[in-house]
Design a protein around this motif. Structure first.
Motif, PDB file in Angstrom:
ATOM      1  N   ILE A 291       2.205  -7.689  -3.127  1.00  0.00           N
ATOM      2  CA  ILE A 291       2.288  -6.419  -2.415  1.00  0.00           C
ATOM      3  C   ILE A 291       2.819  -6.630  -1.004  1.00  0.00           C
ATOM      4  CG2 ILE A 291       0.875  -4.555  -1.435  1.00  0.00           C
ATOM      5  CD1 ILE A 291      -0.955  -4.864  -3.899  1.00  0.00           C
ATOM      6  N   VAL A 292       2.458  -7.748  -0.393  1.00  0.00           N
ATOM      7  CA  VAL A 292       2.879  -8.022   0.983  1.00  0.00           C
ATOM      8  C   VAL A 292       4.394  -8.113   1.058  1.00  0.00           C
ATOM      9  CG1 VAL A 292       2.695  -9.639   2.903  1.00  0.00           C
ATOM     10  CG2 VAL A 292       0.698  -9.191   1.455  1.00  0.00           C
ATOM     11  N   ALA A 293       4.999  -8.854   0.143  1.00  0.00           N
ATOM     12  CA  ALA A 293       6.463  -8.970   0.122  1.00  0.00           C
ATOM     13  C   ALA A 293       7.111  -7.633  -0.193  1.00  0.00           C
ATOM     14  CB  ALA A 293       6.888 -10.026  -0.898  1.00  0.00           C
ATOM     15  N   ALA A 294       6.490  -6.862  -1.089  1.00  0.00           N
ATOM     16  CA  ALA A 294       7.054  -5.564  -1.451  1.00  0.00           C
ATOM     17  C   ALA A 294       7.038  -4.597  -0.273  1.00  0.00           C
ATOM     18  CB  ALA A 294       6.289  -4.977  -2.626  1.00  0.00           C
ATOM     19  N   LEU A 295       6.030  -4.697   0.570  1.00  0.00           N
ATOM     20  CA  LEU A 295       5.956  -3.831   1.747  1.00  0.00           C
ATOM     21  C   LEU A 295       7.062  -4.142   2.746  1.00  0.00           C
ATOM     22  CD1 LEU A 295       2.096  -3.676   2.268  1.00  0.00           C
ATOM     23  CD2 LEU A 295       3.607  -1.714   1.880  1.00  0.00           C
ATOM     24  N   ALA A 296       7.597  -5.351   2.689  1.00  0.00           N
ATOM     25  CA  ALA A 296       8.680  -5.742   3.593  1.00  0.00           C
ATOM     26  C   ALA A 296      10.055  -5.549   2.975  1.00  0.00           C
ATOM     27  CB  ALA A 296       8.501  -7.206   4.009  1.00  0.00           C
TER      28      ALA A 296
ATOM     29  N   PRO B 291      13.011  -3.165   0.680  1.00  0.00           N
ATOM     30  CA  PRO B 291      13.406  -1.759   0.622  1.00  0.00           C
ATOM     31  C   PRO B 291      12.928  -1.031  -0.622  1.00  0.00           C
ATOM     32  CG  PRO B 291      15.277  -3.167   0.149  1.00  0.00           C
ATOM     33  CD  PRO B 291      14.170  -4.067   0.610  1.00  0.00           C
ATOM     34  N   GLY B 292      12.729  -1.750  -1.728  1.00  0.00           N
ATOM     35  CA  GLY B 292      12.329  -1.095  -2.964  1.00  0.00           C
ATOM     36  C   GLY B 292      13.517  -0.592  -3.750  1.00  0.00           C
ATOM     37  N   GLU B 293      13.239  -0.067  -4.923  1.00  0.00           N
ATOM     38  CA  GLU B 293      14.294   0.355  -5.856  1.00  0.00           C
ATOM     39  C   GLU B 293      14.341   1.880  -5.950  1.00  0.00           C
ATOM     40  OE1 GLU B 293      15.353  -0.098 -10.636  1.00  0.00           O
ATOM     41  OE2 GLU B 293      13.806  -1.358  -9.708  1.00  0.00           O
ATOM     42  N   PRO B 294      15.518   2.481  -5.795  1.00  0.00           N
ATOM     43  CA  PRO B 294      15.621   3.943  -5.948  1.00  0.00           C
ATOM     44  C   PRO B 294      15.736   4.342  -7.407  1.00  0.00           C
ATOM     45  CG  PRO B 294      17.752   3.039  -5.390  1.00  0.00           C
ATOM     46  CD  PRO B 294      16.799   1.872  -5.428  1.00  0.00           C
ATOM     47  N   GLY B 295      15.544   5.634  -7.653  1.00  0.00           N
ATOM     48  CA  GLY B 295      15.837   6.188  -8.966  1.00  0.00           C
ATOM     49  C   GLY B 295      14.774   6.031 -10.023  1.00  0.00           C
ATOM     50  N   LEU B 296      13.606   5.494  -9.695  1.00  0.00           N
ATOM     51  CA  LEU B 296      12.553   5.346 -10.691  1.00  0.00           C
ATOM     52  C   LEU B 296      11.816   6.670 -10.884  1.00  0.00           C
ATOM     53  CD1 LEU B 296      11.077   1.863  -9.669  1.00  0.00           C
ATOM     54  CD2 LEU B 296      12.704   2.380 -11.502  1.00  0.00           C
ATOM     55  N   PRO B 297      11.168   6.851 -12.032  1.00  0.00           N
ATOM     56  CA  PRO B 297      10.443   8.109 -12.269  1.00  0.00           C
ATOM     57  C   PRO B 297       9.343   8.307 -11.229  1.00  0.00           C
ATOM     58  CG  PRO B 297      10.683   6.867 -14.311  1.00  0.00           C
ATOM     59  CD  PRO B 297      11.113   5.962 -13.199  1.00  0.00           C
TER      60      PRO B 297
ATOM     61  N   GLY C 210      17.121  11.062   1.592  1.00  0.00           N
ATOM     62  CA  GLY C 210      17.781  10.078   0.746  1.00  0.00           C
ATOM     63  C   GLY C 210      16.906   9.687  -0.427  1.00  0.00           C
ATOM     64  N   PRO C 211      17.278   8.614  -1.146  1.00  0.00           N
ATOM     65  CA  PRO C 211      16.519   8.222  -2.329  1.00  0.00           C
ATOM     66  C   PRO C 211      15.151   7.659  -1.958  1.00  0.00           C
ATOM     67  CG  PRO C 211      18.193   6.573  -1.845  1.00  0.00           C
ATOM     68  CD  PRO C 211      18.427   7.708  -0.902  1.00  0.00           C
ATOM     69  N   HIS C 212      14.123   8.092  -2.669  1.00  0.00           N
ATOM     70  CA  HIS C 212      12.813   7.491  -2.513  1.00  0.00           C
ATOM     71  C   HIS C 212      12.827   6.146  -3.243  1.00  0.00           C
ATOM     72  CE1 HIS C 212      12.092  11.387  -1.071  1.00  0.00           C
ATOM     73  NE2 HIS C 212      11.654  11.952  -2.181  1.00  0.00           N
ATOM     74  N   ARG C 213      11.940   5.242  -2.822  1.00  0.00           N
ATOM     75  CA  ARG C 213      11.998   3.885  -3.361  1.00  0.00           C
ATOM     76  C   ARG C 213      10.624   3.413  -3.835  1.00  0.00           C
ATOM     77  NH1 ARG C 213      16.780   1.245  -2.287  1.00  0.00           N
ATOM     78  NH2 ARG C 213      18.242   2.421  -1.005  1.00  0.00           N
ATOM     79  N   GLN C 214      10.668   2.574  -4.872  1.00  0.00           N
ATOM     80  CA  GLN C 214       9.445   2.031  -5.433  1.00  0.00           C
ATOM     81  C   GLN C 214       9.644   0.561  -5.771  1.00  0.00           C
ATOM     82  OE1 GLN C 214       7.793   4.369  -8.696  1.00  0.00           O
ATOM     83  NE2 GLN C 214       9.132   6.086  -8.203  1.00  0.00           N
ATOM     84  N   GLN C 215       8.548  -0.175  -5.764  1.00  0.00           N
ATOM     85  CA  GLN C 215       8.560  -1.536  -6.290  1.00  0.00           C
ATOM     86  C   GLN C 215       7.249  -1.756  -7.025  1.00  0.00           C
ATOM     87  OE1 GLN C 215      10.128  -4.551  -3.751  1.00  0.00           O
ATOM     88  NE2 GLN C 215       9.185  -6.241  -4.880  1.00  0.00           N
TER      89      GLN C 215
ATOM     90  N   PRO D 196      -2.909  -7.670 -18.102  1.00  0.00           N
ATOM     91  CA  PRO D 196      -2.332  -7.478 -16.763  1.00  0.00           C
ATOM     92  C   PRO D 196      -2.468  -6.046 -16.287  1.00  0.00           C
ATOM     93  CG  PRO D 196      -0.602  -7.645 -18.423  1.00  0.00           C
ATOM     94  CD  PRO D 196      -1.890  -7.971 -19.111  1.00  0.00           C
ATOM     95  N   ARG D 197      -2.673  -5.916 -15.009  1.00  0.00           N
ATOM     96  CA  ARG D 197      -2.737  -4.607 -14.364  1.00  0.00           C
ATOM     97  C   ARG D 197      -1.535  -4.462 -13.442  1.00  0.00           C
ATOM     98  NH1 ARG D 197      -8.690  -6.145 -12.589  1.00  0.00           N
ATOM     99  NH2 ARG D 197      -7.750  -8.147 -13.058  1.00  0.00           N
ATOM    100  N   ARG D 198      -1.256  -3.251 -13.035  1.00  0.00           N
ATOM    101  CA  ARG D 198      -0.052  -2.992 -12.247  1.00  0.00           C
ATOM    102  C   ARG D 198      -0.405  -2.710 -10.798  1.00  0.00           C
ATOM    103  NH1 ARG D 198       3.755   1.280 -15.115  1.00  0.00           N
ATOM    104  NH2 ARG D 198       5.341   0.096 -13.995  1.00  0.00           N
ATOM    105  N   TRP D 199       0.550  -2.989  -9.947  1.00  0.00           N
ATOM    106  CA  TRP D 199       0.485  -2.546  -8.558  1.00  0.00           C
ATOM    107  C   TRP D 199       1.852  -1.968  -8.197  1.00  0.00           C
ATOM    108  CZ3 TRP D 199       4.258  -4.623  -5.644  1.00  0.00           C
ATOM    109  CH2 TRP D 199       4.715  -5.914  -5.920  1.00  0.00           C
ATOM    110  N   ALA D 200       1.875  -1.179  -7.137  1.00  0.00           N
ATOM    111  CA  ALA D 200       3.143  -0.569  -6.730  1.00  0.00           C
ATOM    112  C   ALA D 200       3.139  -0.312  -5.232  1.00  0.00           C
ATOM    113  CB  ALA D 200       3.378   0.740  -7.476  1.00  0.00           C
ATOM    114  N   VAL D 201       4.333  -0.331  -4.665  1.00  0.00           N
ATOM    115  CA  VAL D 201       4.574   0.132  -3.299  1.00  0.00           C
ATOM    116  C   VAL D 201       5.575   1.279  -3.406  1.00  0.00           C
ATOM    117  CG1 VAL D 201       5.552  -0.407  -1.042  1.00  0.00           C
ATOM    118  CG2 VAL D 201       4.088  -2.079  -2.209  1.00  0.00           C
ATOM    119  N   LEU D 202       5.174   2.458  -2.946  1.00  0.00           N
ATOM    120  CA  LEU D 202       6.003   3.653  -3.021  1.00  0.00           C
ATOM    121  C   LEU D 202       6.365   4.081  -1.612  1.00  0.00           C
ATOM    122  CD1 LEU D 202       3.883   5.656  -5.624  1.00  0.00           C
ATOM    123  CD2 LEU D 202       5.578   3.884  -6.044  1.00  0.00           C
ATOM    124  N   ARG D 203       7.637   4.447  -1.420  1.00  0.00           N
ATOM    125  CA  ARG D 203       8.125   4.726  -0.071  1.00  0.00           C
ATOM    126  C   ARG D 203       8.926   6.030  -0.065  1.00  0.00           C
ATOM    127  NH1 ARG D 203       8.329   0.527   3.562  1.00  0.00           N
ATOM    128  NH2 ARG D 203       8.320  -0.917   1.793  1.00  0.00           N
TER     129      ARG D 203
END
Length: 298
Positions: free
Chosen positions: A112-117, A119-125, A94-99, A82-89
């Motif tokens: 990725i389409v759902a992740a772009l819609a 909010p994402g998760e704060p606090g990740l490295p 305020g807190p930056h967010r990632q998924q 498996p390979r990874r994908w991410a959406v970074l915002r």
């Protein structure tokens, strides 16, 4: 007949003294797609993916003005698993967010389409990208890979090589996300110093190209404040007001303690003579350069 010496855009930019500050492209959202194989010159656009999924991801990214970058770990070319994908915002003050997600089949990139819609998760490295896109520009490989190697040895969980991030002539380029901070003119030693200081909450003006939430004149103003008052965290300086009259900009900054509460920076823009700006493109182009002309406490 002796052939002319090979042209390297990063070498030429250093000889000209092209300014780094004010050259970070604007951006608030990034899509990362792990692809350890060979990268086409045009990155994600050139991948042989299922056309419907590819179009869906591209349209969703375009709708929020997200940039799609291919990523891979330095020195690893294993295609299986498996390979990874991410959406970074980027989240302002305020807190930056990632998924993050994984994919093995093209259809799974639709996540990725759902992740772009979302909010994402704060606090990740944070994520550190080093452009090493050799088929896009030779200097990105020649200068980017040694920087990626040095950073990967120190921070293997955070660092990825990436496709074109912009500004080939400033290679090696590194981007810290979702902070949205560009560094350029790096090598193996200075890349480690810049990133380690950044991760410790100390952004230096040296090698800083700019913050991606600001326009070039504002990026230059913040860099001038960092140069004058010393390194500071990502949100130590806030742009509170900007005015422009022709090629003159006035930028007001608010500083957090121990920095001054208000700083006024004058910035002037000018167009450079035409130069060859990339290794691959022989055409000559001019650029607009922004430079701080004065700085005073408000």
């Amino acid at each position: 007949m002796t052939e002319p010496p090979r042209f390297f855009c990063a070498d030429a930019a250093r000889r000209r003294g092209d300014p780094l500050a004010g050259t970070a492209p604007f951006g608030l959202v990034w899509v990362l797609v792990e692809y350890p194989g060979g990268w086409p010159p045009d990155g994600f656009d050139g991948l042989d993916l299922e056309p419907g999924v590819k179009a869906l991801v591209f349209a969703a990214a375009q709708a929020v003005k997200a940039r799609i970058l291919l990523i891979r770990r330095h020195g690893r070319r294993t295609l299986g698993g498996p390979r990874r994908w991410a959406v970074l915002r980027y989240g302002g003050s305020g807190p930056h967010r990632q998924q993050w997600g994984t994919w093995t089949r093209d259809e799974e990139l639709a996540g990725i389409v759902a992740a772009l819609a979302a909010p994402g998760e704060p606090g990740l490295p944070p994520v550190v990208l080093v452009c090493a896109h050799g088929l896009h520009d030779t200097c990105c490989a020649v200068r980017g890979r040694p920087a990626a190697r040095a950073l990967s040895q120190l921070r293997p969980a955070l660092v990825w090589e990436s496709t074109h991030v912009g500004g080939d002539r400033f290679a090696a380029n590194a981007v810290v996300l979702p902070d949205g901070v560009y560094y350029g003119g790096l090598d193996a030693t200075t890349s480690v110093a810049a990133v380690e200081e950044h991760l410790s909450g100390r952004i230096h003006a040296d090698h800083l190209r700019g913050y991606t939430d600001l326009v070039p004149a504002q990026q230059v103003a913040v860099a001038a404040a960092l140069q004058h008052f010393g390194p500071a965290g990502r949100h130590a300086w806030t742009v509170t007001h900007t005015t422009r009259l022709a090629d003159h900009w006035h930028v007001r900054l608010a500083g957090r303690p121990p920095h001054p509460a208000a700083v006024e920076v004058e910035v002037r823009s000018r167009r450079t003579p035409p130069h060859q700006l990339t290794c691959r493109g022989p055409a000559r182009s001019s650029t607009v350069v922004h430079e701080a002309t004065s700085l005073r406490r408000g």
